[in-house]
Design a protein around this motif. Structure first.
Motif, PDB file in Angstrom:
ATOM      1  N   UNK A 245       0.837  -1.208   0.000  1.00  8.95           N
ATOM      2  CA  UNK A 245       0.000   0.000   0.000  1.00  8.95           C
ATOM      3  C   UNK A 245       0.872   1.257   0.000  1.00  8.95           C
ATOM      4  N   UNK A 246       1.924   1.264   0.819  1.00 10.83           N
ATOM      5  CA  UNK A 246       2.835   2.414   0.865  1.00 10.83           C
ATOM      6  C   UNK A 246       3.532   2.617  -0.474  1.00 10.83           C
ATOM      7  N   UNK A 247       3.915   1.521  -1.117  1.00  7.37           N
ATOM      8  CA  UNK A 247       4.596   1.612  -2.408  1.00  7.37           C
ATOM      9  C   UNK A 247       3.688   2.279  -3.438  1.00  7.37           C
ATOM     10  N   UNK A 248       2.423   1.919  -3.451  1.00 11.00           N
ATOM     11  CA  UNK A 248       1.468   2.494  -4.406  1.00 11.00           C
ATOM     12  C   UNK A 248       1.224   3.967  -4.098  1.00 11.00           C
ATOM     13  N   UNK A 249       1.046   4.286  -2.825  1.00 11.67           N
ATOM     14  CA  UNK A 249       0.787   5.692  -2.430  1.00 11.67           C
ATOM     15  C   UNK A 249       1.962   6.581  -2.832  1.00 11.67           C
ATOM     16  N   UNK A 250       3.181   6.114  -2.581  1.00 10.50           N
ATOM     17  CA  UNK A 250       4.368   6.912  -2.929  1.00 10.50           C
ATOM     18  C   UNK A 250       4.465   7.118  -4.443  1.00 10.50           C
ATOM     19  N   UNK A 251       4.189   6.062  -5.189  1.00  8.67           N
ATOM     20  CA  UNK A 251       4.277   6.171  -6.649  1.00  8.67           C
ATOM     21  C   UNK A 251       3.238   7.149  -7.191  1.00  8.67           C
ATOM     22  N   UNK A 252       2.041   7.109  -6.649  1.00  5.62           N
ATOM     23  CA  UNK A 252       0.986   8.005  -7.129  1.00  5.62           C
ATOM     24  C   UNK A 252       1.241   9.447  -6.689  1.00  5.62           C
ATOM     25  N   UNK A 253       1.806   9.616  -5.510  1.00  5.81           N
ATOM     26  CA  UNK A 253       2.140  10.947  -5.046  1.00  5.81           C
ATOM     27  C   UNK A 253       3.212  11.578  -5.921  1.00  5.81           C
ATOM     28  N   UNK A 254       4.183  10.737  -6.344  1.00  6.33           N
ATOM     29  CA  UNK A 254       5.256  11.232  -7.210  1.00  6.33           C
ATOM     30  C   UNK A 254       4.714  11.633  -8.581  1.00  6.33           C
TER      31      UNK A 254
END
Length: 257
Positions: A245-254
């Motif tokens: 979940x953290x990996x997806x959130x970081x990628x979308x935030x970037x």
């Protein structure tokens, strides 16, 4: 238990007055204790079978490529330490592991014993498979025979195609991480671990994340048959979900920055 006593007492009073109240309450208490013992006994039997199958299938998995490596043996010993098994429990675990790696071990029959326990419990299946992943990934190398055996186990437990994809993603991460089950997963695998499409909305991903975290809570799994010893393994599963979940959130935030 109190509810059974009250119901028994009320029915007894309606039939036999004050004396019936005492008799009915006593019968309600006796019946409640029998039901409780039966539930506890069934849960203990389920937990015992879960542990036996875990170590037997682990032995079979580790022998899939023809031999059990020292790294795989060490992984099994480390698991017994993490589970804080008593000496009698360790002896039983070793016996089940040895049974699993024997030439005449019937994997399909073992999975048939386990399937009624985990068949309708995806989260419980995932914990079981998490242990098997850690065992075969211990040497940092995945042999084709081990992969084939894992897929046989996955399908033998009745996993859906979505679960198969999740296991494949976890397997890639475990081998790339040198056997670790908590690591930085690739973005593609993160979506697979959560069981969502890459074009899912942020709200959908958050709902799925919360659902998986709830389903995989150690307390809920314990009520469904997960042995208390394996709570740490269940926590690793929630860590895997959290990492994805953290990996997806970081990628979308970037992407929106």
């Amino acid at each position: 238990m109190l509810v059974m006593v009250l119901i028994g007492g009320l029915l007894g009073y309606l039939v036999g007055g004050p004396l019936g109240l005492l008799v009915g309450g006593g019968l309600g208490y006796w019946l409640a204790r029998r039901i409780r013992r039966g539930i506890v006994g069934r849960l203990a039997a389920v937990q015992t079978q879960f542990l036996e199958s875990t170590f037997a299938v682990m032995g079979c998995m580790c022998k899939a490529d023809g031999q059990v490596s020292e790294d795989e043996l060490e992984a099994s010993r480390q698991l017994w330490d993490r589970l804080r098994l008593s000496e009698p429990q360790r002896a039983k675990a070793r016996a089940d592991f040895t049974r699993g790696k024997s030439a005449d071990f019937d994997l399909d029959a073992e999975l048939a014993k386990l399937r009624p326990i985990v068949g309708s419990q995806p989260a419980l299946r995932q914990v079981f498979l998490q242990v098997q992943l850690a065992a075969i990934a211990a040497d940092g190398e995945l042999h084709s025979a081990e992969h084939e055996m894992l897929m046989r186990v996955v399908r033998g437990l009745g996993c859906s195609e979505a679960e198969v994809a999740q296991i494949e993603a976890m397997l890639r991460g475990a081998t790339e991480g040198g056997g670790a089950t908590t690591h930085e997963v690739s973005l593609e695998d993160a979506y697979q671990v959560l069981g969502v499409e890459s074009d899912a909305s942020d709200a959908e991903i958050k709902r799925q994340y919360r659902r998986l975290m709830s389903e995989n809570h150690p307390d809920k799994l314990a009520a469904k048959g997960l042995p208390d010893n394996m709570r740490e393994v269940a926590k690793e599963r929630t860590s895997e979900i959290g990492n994805a979940y953290d990996r997806i959130r970081k990628a979308r935030a970037a992407e929106t920055a």
